[in-house]
Write a protein that holds these residues in place. Structure first.
Motif, PDB file in Angstrom:
ATOM      1  N   UNK A 195       0.841  -1.201   0.000  1.00 27.90           N
ATOM      2  CA  UNK A 195       0.000   0.000   0.000  1.00 27.90           C
ATOM      3  C   UNK A 195       0.874   1.248   0.000  1.00 27.90           C
ATOM      4  N   UNK A 196       1.824   1.320   0.951  1.00 28.14           N
ATOM      5  CA  UNK A 196       2.724   2.479   1.041  1.00 28.14           C
ATOM      6  C   UNK A 196       4.102   2.026   1.491  1.00 28.14           C
ATOM      7  N   UNK A 197       5.113   2.825   1.146  1.00 29.33           N
ATOM      8  CA  UNK A 197       6.486   2.592   1.576  1.00 29.33           C
ATOM      9  C   UNK A 197       6.907   3.711   2.511  1.00 29.33           C
ATOM     10  N   UNK A 198       7.679   3.368   3.541  1.00 28.74           N
ATOM     11  CA  UNK A 198       8.145   4.341   4.522  1.00 28.74           C
ATOM     12  C   UNK A 198       9.641   4.197   4.713  1.00 28.74           C
ATOM     13  N   UNK A 199      10.354   5.309   4.680  1.00 26.78           N
ATOM     14  CA  UNK A 199      11.769   5.297   5.042  1.00 26.78           C
ATOM     15  C   UNK A 199      11.835   5.235   6.563  1.00 26.78           C
ATOM     16  N   UNK A 200      12.454   4.179   7.082  1.00 27.29           N
ATOM     17  CA  UNK A 200      12.573   3.979   8.524  1.00 27.29           C
ATOM     18  C   UNK A 200      14.059   3.847   8.823  1.00 27.29           C
ATOM     19  N   UNK A 201      14.676   4.955   9.237  1.00 21.48           N
ATOM     20  CA  UNK A 201      16.129   4.937   9.430  1.00 21.48           C
ATOM     21  C   UNK A 201      16.801   4.691   8.096  1.00 21.48           C
ATOM     22  N   UNK A 202      17.643   3.657   8.038  1.00 22.91           N
ATOM     23  CA  UNK A 202      18.345   3.316   6.798  1.00 22.91           C
ATOM     24  C   UNK A 202      17.634   2.191   6.049  1.00 22.91           C
ATOM     25  N   UNK A 203      16.410   1.859   6.440  1.00 24.12           N
ATOM     26  CA  UNK A 203      15.690   0.750   5.825  1.00 24.12           C
ATOM     27  C   UNK A 203      14.330   1.232   5.318  1.00 24.12           C
ATOM     28  N   UNK A 204      13.595   0.302   4.720  1.00 26.84           N
ATOM     29  CA  UNK A 204      12.256   0.592   4.217  1.00 26.84           C
ATOM     30  C   UNK A 204      11.229  -0.294   4.908  1.00 26.84           C
ATOM     31  N   UNK A 205      10.144   0.335   5.314  1.00 24.88           N
ATOM     32  CA  UNK A 205       9.010  -0.386   5.864  1.00 24.88           C
ATOM     33  C   UNK A 205       7.859  -0.250   4.892  1.00 24.88           C
ATOM     34  N   UNK A 206       6.909  -1.151   4.988  1.00 28.59           N
ATOM     35  CA  UNK A 206       5.759  -1.058   4.098  1.00 28.59           C
ATOM     36  C   UNK A 206       4.481  -1.391   4.832  1.00 28.59           C
ATOM     37  N   UNK A 207       3.398  -0.840   4.332  1.00 29.50           N
ATOM     38  CA  UNK A 207       2.065  -1.226   4.793  1.00 29.50           C
ATOM     39  C   UNK A 207       1.427  -2.007   3.656  1.00 29.50           C
ATOM     40  N   UNK A 208       0.433  -2.792   4.008  1.00 30.42           N
ATOM     41  CA  UNK A 208      -0.198  -3.680   3.041  1.00 30.42           C
ATOM     42  C   UNK A 208      -1.655  -3.307   2.836  1.00 30.42           C
TER      43      UNK A 208
END
Length: 101
Positions: free
Chosen positions: A41-54
């Motif tokens: 659904x969306x991508x998030x920059x979390x520190x030096x990594x990527x998080x996502x929602x579904x």
């Protein structure tokens, strides 16, 4: 920071569904499981990594005052790039979890 592995709308499967630490923090959070197909659904920059929602999981409002829970991209694999044997294994696991009819 490296670019994200996925893009919005992409079909993915969860390859690591051990969310025990996240669920210990908030047992009301809905988490993905190995087997089903999900869509980013969306991508998030979390520190030096990527998080996502579904798209299939909505955790908005689960923790008022905090951002929606997102999941580290390394817990997922793109559906179209999985080897056939890995996809068959995930499907078998998913069917084993279904109640008998």
């Amino acid at each position: 920071m490296k670019p994200p592995k996925f893009h919005e709308g992409q079909a993915v499967v969860c390859v690591n569904d051990d969310f025990s630490v996240l669920l210990a923090q908030n047992p009301h959070i809905r988490v993905p499981r190995s087997g089903p197909t999900y869509h980013v659904r969306e991508l998030y920059a979390v520190g030096a990594a990527w998080g996502l929602t579904l798209a299939e999981i909505d955790n908005q409002g689960v923790a008022p005052g905090y951002p929606e829970a997102n999941f580290h991209q390394d817990r997922f694999a793109p559906l179209e790039m999985m080897p056939d044997e890995a996809l068959a294994e995930l499907l078998a696991e998913s069917l084993e979890l279904q109640p008998a009819r």
